[in-house]
Design a protein around this motif. Structure first.
Motif, PDB file in Angstrom:
ATOM      1  N   MET A 157      82.947 -48.236 -31.756  1.00  0.00           N
ATOM      2  CA  MET A 157      83.383 -48.132 -30.363  1.00  0.00           C
ATOM      3  C   MET A 157      83.605 -49.525 -29.785  1.00  0.00           C
ATOM      4  SD  MET A 157      81.762 -45.896 -27.234  1.00  0.00           S
ATOM      5  CE  MET A 157      80.277 -46.862 -26.975  1.00  0.00           C
ATOM      6  N   THR A 158      84.736 -49.716 -29.140  1.00  0.00           N
ATOM      7  CA  THR A 158      85.082 -50.993 -28.527  1.00  0.00           C
ATOM      8  C   THR A 158      85.220 -50.831 -27.024  1.00  0.00           C
ATOM      9  OG1 THR A 158      87.470 -50.630 -28.618  1.00  0.00           O
ATOM     10  CG2 THR A 158      86.422 -51.522 -30.607  1.00  0.00           C
ATOM     11  N   ALA A 159      85.683 -51.887 -26.373  1.00  0.00           N
ATOM     12  CA  ALA A 159      85.952 -51.828 -24.936  1.00  0.00           C
ATOM     13  C   ALA A 159      86.905 -50.695 -24.604  1.00  0.00           C
ATOM     14  CB  ALA A 159      86.525 -53.161 -24.465  1.00  0.00           C
ATOM     15  N   TYR A 160      87.832 -50.402 -25.504  1.00  0.00           N
ATOM     16  CA  TYR A 160      88.786 -49.313 -25.268  1.00  0.00           C
ATOM     17  C   TYR A 160      88.052 -47.975 -25.117  1.00  0.00           C
ATOM     18  CZ  TYR A 160      92.754 -52.324 -26.648  1.00  0.00           C
ATOM     19  OH  TYR A 160      93.705 -53.306 -26.717  1.00  0.00           O
ATOM     20  N   ASP A 161      87.064 -47.746 -25.978  1.00  0.00           N
ATOM     21  CA  ASP A 161      86.301 -46.503 -25.919  1.00  0.00           C
ATOM     22  C   ASP A 161      85.391 -46.465 -24.697  1.00  0.00           C
ATOM     23  OD1 ASP A 161      87.102 -45.459 -28.659  1.00  0.00           O
ATOM     24  OD2 ASP A 161      86.202 -47.382 -29.192  1.00  0.00           O
ATOM     25  N   VAL A 162      84.770 -47.593 -24.387  1.00  0.00           N
ATOM     26  CA  VAL A 162      83.916 -47.665 -23.198  1.00  0.00           C
ATOM     27  C   VAL A 162      84.725 -47.337 -21.949  1.00  0.00           C
ATOM     28  CG1 VAL A 162      82.562 -49.213 -21.740  1.00  0.00           C
ATOM     29  CG2 VAL A 162      82.265 -49.269 -24.217  1.00  0.00           C
ATOM     30  N   ALA A 163      85.950 -47.816 -21.884  1.00  0.00           N
ATOM     31  CA  ALA A 163      86.801 -47.550 -20.722  1.00  0.00           C
ATOM     32  C   ALA A 163      87.013 -46.057 -20.514  1.00  0.00           C
ATOM     33  CB  ALA A 163      88.145 -48.259 -20.882  1.00  0.00           C
ATOM     34  N   ARG A 164      87.054 -45.299 -21.593  1.00  0.00           N
ATOM     35  CA  ARG A 164      87.253 -43.852 -21.478  1.00  0.00           C
ATOM     36  C   ARG A 164      85.968 -43.118 -21.112  1.00  0.00           C
ATOM     37  NH1 ARG A 164      90.767 -44.981 -25.948  1.00  0.00           N
ATOM     38  NH2 ARG A 164      89.074 -44.624 -27.457  1.00  0.00           N
ATOM     39  N   ARG A 165      84.836 -43.707 -21.414  1.00  0.00           N
ATOM     40  CA  ARG A 165      83.559 -43.007 -21.249  1.00  0.00           C
ATOM     41  C   ARG A 165      82.741 -43.476 -20.048  1.00  0.00           C
ATOM     42  NH1 ARG A 165      81.335 -42.665 -27.526  1.00  0.00           N
ATOM     43  NH2 ARG A 165      83.308 -41.989 -28.471  1.00  0.00           N
ATOM     44  N   LEU A 166      83.039 -44.631 -19.516  1.00  0.00           N
ATOM     45  CA  LEU A 166      82.243 -45.178 -18.418  1.00  0.00           C
ATOM     46  C   LEU A 166      82.420 -44.322 -17.157  1.00  0.00           C
ATOM     47  CD1 LEU A 166      80.495 -47.777 -18.436  1.00  0.00           C
ATOM     48  CD2 LEU A 166      82.387 -48.936 -17.279  1.00  0.00           C
ATOM     49  N   PRO A 167      81.333 -44.036 -16.432  1.00  0.00           N
ATOM     50  CA  PRO A 167      81.464 -43.261 -15.191  1.00  0.00           C
ATOM     51  C   PRO A 167      82.312 -43.997 -14.154  1.00  0.00           C
ATOM     52  CG  PRO A 167      79.165 -43.381 -15.914  1.00  0.00           C
ATOM     53  CD  PRO A 167      79.930 -44.366 -16.746  1.00  0.00           C
ATOM     54  N   ALA A 168      82.820 -43.261 -13.191  1.00  0.00           N
ATOM     55  CA  ALA A 168      83.534 -43.871 -12.068  1.00  0.00           C
ATOM     56  C   ALA A 168      82.578 -44.764 -11.276  1.00  0.00           C
ATOM     57  CB  ALA A 168      84.129 -42.790 -11.179  1.00  0.00           C
ATOM     58  N   ILE A 169      83.140 -45.595 -10.419  1.00  0.00           N
ATOM     59  CA  ILE A 169      82.342 -46.632  -9.748  1.00  0.00           C
ATOM     60  C   ILE A 169      81.127 -46.068  -9.006  1.00  0.00           C
ATOM     61  CG2 ILE A 169      82.379 -48.421  -7.968  1.00  0.00           C
ATOM     62  CD1 ILE A 169      85.273 -49.021  -8.814  1.00  0.00           C
ATOM     63  N   PRO A 170      81.253 -45.053  -8.151  1.00  0.00           N
ATOM     64  CA  PRO A 170      80.054 -44.583  -7.427  1.00  0.00           C
ATOM     65  C   PRO A 170      78.962 -44.078  -8.371  1.00  0.00           C
ATOM     66  CG  PRO A 170      82.052 -43.743  -6.400  1.00  0.00           C
ATOM     67  CD  PRO A 170      82.466 -44.339  -7.708  1.00  0.00           C
ATOM     68  N   GLU A 171      79.356 -43.322  -9.398  1.00  0.00           N
ATOM     69  CA  GLU A 171      78.372 -42.803 -10.346  1.00  0.00           C
ATOM     70  C   GLU A 171      77.753 -43.925 -11.176  1.00  0.00           C
ATOM     71  OE1 GLU A 171      81.439 -41.551  -9.917  1.00  0.00           O
ATOM     72  OE2 GLU A 171      80.916 -39.648  -8.941  1.00  0.00           O
ATOM     73  N   LEU A 172      78.556 -44.928 -11.504  1.00  0.00           N
ATOM     74  CA  LEU A 172      78.023 -46.057 -12.267  1.00  0.00           C
ATOM     75  C   LEU A 172      77.003 -46.831 -11.444  1.00  0.00           C
ATOM     76  CD1 LEU A 172      78.097 -47.760 -14.838  1.00  0.00           C
ATOM     77  CD2 LEU A 172      79.962 -49.092 -13.813  1.00  0.00           C
ATOM     78  N   ARG A 173      77.275 -47.035 -10.158  1.00  0.00           N
ATOM     79  CA  ARG A 173      76.314 -47.737  -9.300  1.00  0.00           C
ATOM     80  C   ARG A 173      74.995 -46.966  -9.244  1.00  0.00           C
ATOM     81  NH1 ARG A 173      79.179 -48.161  -5.111  1.00  0.00           N
ATOM     82  NH2 ARG A 173      79.601 -50.400  -4.934  1.00  0.00           N
ATOM     83  N   THR A 174      75.071 -45.658  -9.075  1.00  0.00           N
ATOM     84  CA  THR A 174      73.859 -44.829  -9.021  1.00  0.00           C
ATOM     85  C   THR A 174      73.082 -44.916 -10.330  1.00  0.00           C
ATOM     86  OG1 THR A 174      74.878 -43.290  -7.454  1.00  0.00           O
ATOM     87  CG2 THR A 174      73.022 -42.462  -8.740  1.00  0.00           C
ATOM     88  N   LEU A 175      73.790 -44.852 -11.449  1.00  0.00           N
ATOM     89  CA  LEU A 175      73.143 -44.940 -12.755  1.00  0.00           C
ATOM     90  C   LEU A 175      72.464 -46.292 -12.946  1.00  0.00           C
ATOM     91  CD1 LEU A 175      72.558 -43.929 -15.635  1.00  0.00           C
ATOM     92  CD2 LEU A 175      74.869 -44.679 -16.263  1.00  0.00           C
ATOM     93  N   CYS A 176      73.140 -47.360 -12.587  1.00  0.00           N
ATOM     94  CA  CYS A 176      72.567 -48.701 -12.755  1.00  0.00           C
ATOM     95  C   CYS A 176      71.313 -48.880 -11.910  1.00  0.00           C
ATOM     96  CB  CYS A 176      73.607 -49.754 -12.404  1.00  0.00           C
ATOM     97  SG  CYS A 176      74.947 -49.914 -13.607  1.00  0.00           S
ATOM     98  N   ARG A 177      71.305 -48.334 -10.704  1.00  0.00           N
ATOM     99  CA  ARG A 177      70.104 -48.406  -9.865  1.00  0.00           C
ATOM    100  C   ARG A 177      68.969 -47.612 -10.493  1.00  0.00           C
ATOM    101  NH1 ARG A 177      73.035 -47.847  -3.998  1.00  0.00           N
ATOM    102  NH2 ARG A 177      73.053 -50.063  -3.472  1.00  0.00           N
ATOM    103  N   ALA A 178      69.289 -46.453 -11.060  1.00  0.00           N
ATOM    104  CA  ALA A 178      68.260 -45.644 -11.708  1.00  0.00           C
ATOM    105  C   ALA A 178      67.651 -46.386 -12.896  1.00  0.00           C
ATOM    106  CB  ALA A 178      68.857 -44.310 -12.160  1.00  0.00           C
ATOM    107  N   LEU A 179      68.486 -47.036 -13.700  1.00  0.00           N
ATOM    108  CA  LEU A 179      67.977 -47.801 -14.840  1.00  0.00           C
ATOM    109  C   LEU A 179      67.045 -48.914 -14.375  1.00  0.00           C
ATOM    110  CD1 LEU A 179      71.236 -48.130 -16.991  1.00  0.00           C
ATOM    111  CD2 LEU A 179      69.263 -46.669 -17.466  1.00  0.00           C
ATOM    112  N   ALA A 180      67.427 -49.611 -13.322  1.00  0.00           N
ATOM    113  CA  ALA A 180      66.594 -50.701 -12.814  1.00  0.00           C
ATOM    114  C   ALA A 180      65.269 -50.179 -12.272  1.00  0.00           C
ATOM    115  CB  ALA A 180      67.349 -51.475 -11.734  1.00  0.00           C
ATOM    116  N   ALA A 181      65.325 -49.069 -11.525  1.00  0.00           N
ATOM    117  CA  ALA A 181      64.097 -48.496 -10.972  1.00  0.00           C
ATOM    118  C   ALA A 181      63.153 -48.035 -12.085  1.00  0.00           C
ATOM    119  CB  ALA A 181      64.445 -47.333 -10.047  1.00  0.00           C
ATOM    120  N   LEU A 182      63.703 -47.380 -13.087  1.00  0.00           N
ATOM    121  CA  LEU A 182      62.875 -46.927 -14.210  1.00  0.00           C
ATOM    122  C   LEU A 182      62.248 -48.103 -14.940  1.00  0.00           C
ATOM    123  CD1 LEU A 182      65.211 -44.098 -15.525  1.00  0.00           C
ATOM    124  CD2 LEU A 182      62.826 -43.776 -14.819  1.00  0.00           C
ATOM    125  N   ASP A 183      63.017 -49.165 -15.118  1.00  0.00           N
ATOM    126  CA  ASP A 183      62.486 -50.334 -15.809  1.00  0.00           C
ATOM    127  C   ASP A 183      61.327 -50.958 -15.041  1.00  0.00           C
ATOM    128  OD1 ASP A 183      62.622 -51.865 -18.107  1.00  0.00           O
ATOM    129  OD2 ASP A 183      64.737 -52.294 -17.886  1.00  0.00           O
TER     130      ASP A 183
END
Length: 219
Positions: free
Chosen positions: A1-27
């Motif tokens: 998997m390359t950047a091309y594949d990540v581009a197809r699978r990465l969540p949209a901006i609002p969902e990505l922001r929520t996910l990143c905050r969740a990862l930080a909080a869990l950590d």
């Protein structure tokens, strides 16, 4: 998997922001005594900008900058043959940064994402708010497609609680309660019961200030 594949699978901006905050909080909850956590989220990175980041302690990292224009994603696998330090000219791999739009050029040139002026990057993606998909450069990958995107962004391209549980149990070498992870991934306010389920060695009071600093809600 390359950047091309990540581009197809990465969540949209609002969902990505929520996910990143969740990862930080869990950590924070799982590693409350560490100053070098794997995931972080800075709500005051720069005026009008927020930064989600990952650092594995071995020279590999990613940054997601949320700006007024959209989001800029940069990853660096220090062992990739696409690393600037593995090329003949000590420059980023052709195509990785060449077509980043002007609205994100400050991110490309950000000193924190560089080493002596050379961008530390093997993967780059971006998305403006009016885009319908993540974008990337036109890249001729080396044999093996080794830009590091497959593992650098594994928890962002598989945004499930189960994926985090698997990763965290290996990384933290401790059981991780799946229902508690689901609670945080759903963006529900962090409670004392969820903190205890995740890490009986800490308390909500002990982690609340740091979790709140990520923008994640506290009960």
């Amino acid at each position: 998997m390359t950047a091309y594949d990540v581009a197809r699978r990465l969540p949209a901006i609002p969902e990505l922001r929520t996910l990143c905050r969740a990862l930080a909080a869990l950590d924070i909850v799982l590693n409350p005594d560490s100053n070098d956590r794997h995931h972080d989220y800075d709500t005051s990175w720069a005026p009008g900008e927020e930064l989600a980041s990952m650092w594995d302690g071995s020279g590999n990292e990613y940054s997601v900058v949320f700006t007024a224009a959209g989001a800029y994603v940069r990853g660096f696998d220090h062992e990739s043959p696409m690393s600037p330090y593995a090329t003949d000219d000590d420059q980023p791999w052709p195509g990785v940064l060449d077509t980043v739009p002007d609205v994100f050029r400050e991110c490309v040139e950000e000193p924190a994402f560089s080493d002596d002026g050379t961008p530390s990057v093997t993967v780059c993606l971006w998305r403006e708010h009016n885009d319908t998909a993540w974008r990337h450069g036109d890249i001729a990958f080396p044999d093996g497609d080794e830009d590091g995107a497959d593992w650098l962004f594994a928890l962002l391209t598989d945004p499930t609680p189960e994926a985090f549980q698997d990763w965290a149990e290996d990384y933290c070498e401790m059981p991780v309660d799946l229902d508690a992870v689901r609670h945080v991934y759903a963006g529900k306010p962090l409670t004392a019961a969820v903190v205890t389920a995740l890490n009986p060695a800490t308390t909500l009071a002990a982690v609340a200030a740091r979790v709140a600093a990520t923008g994640y809600p506290i009960s």
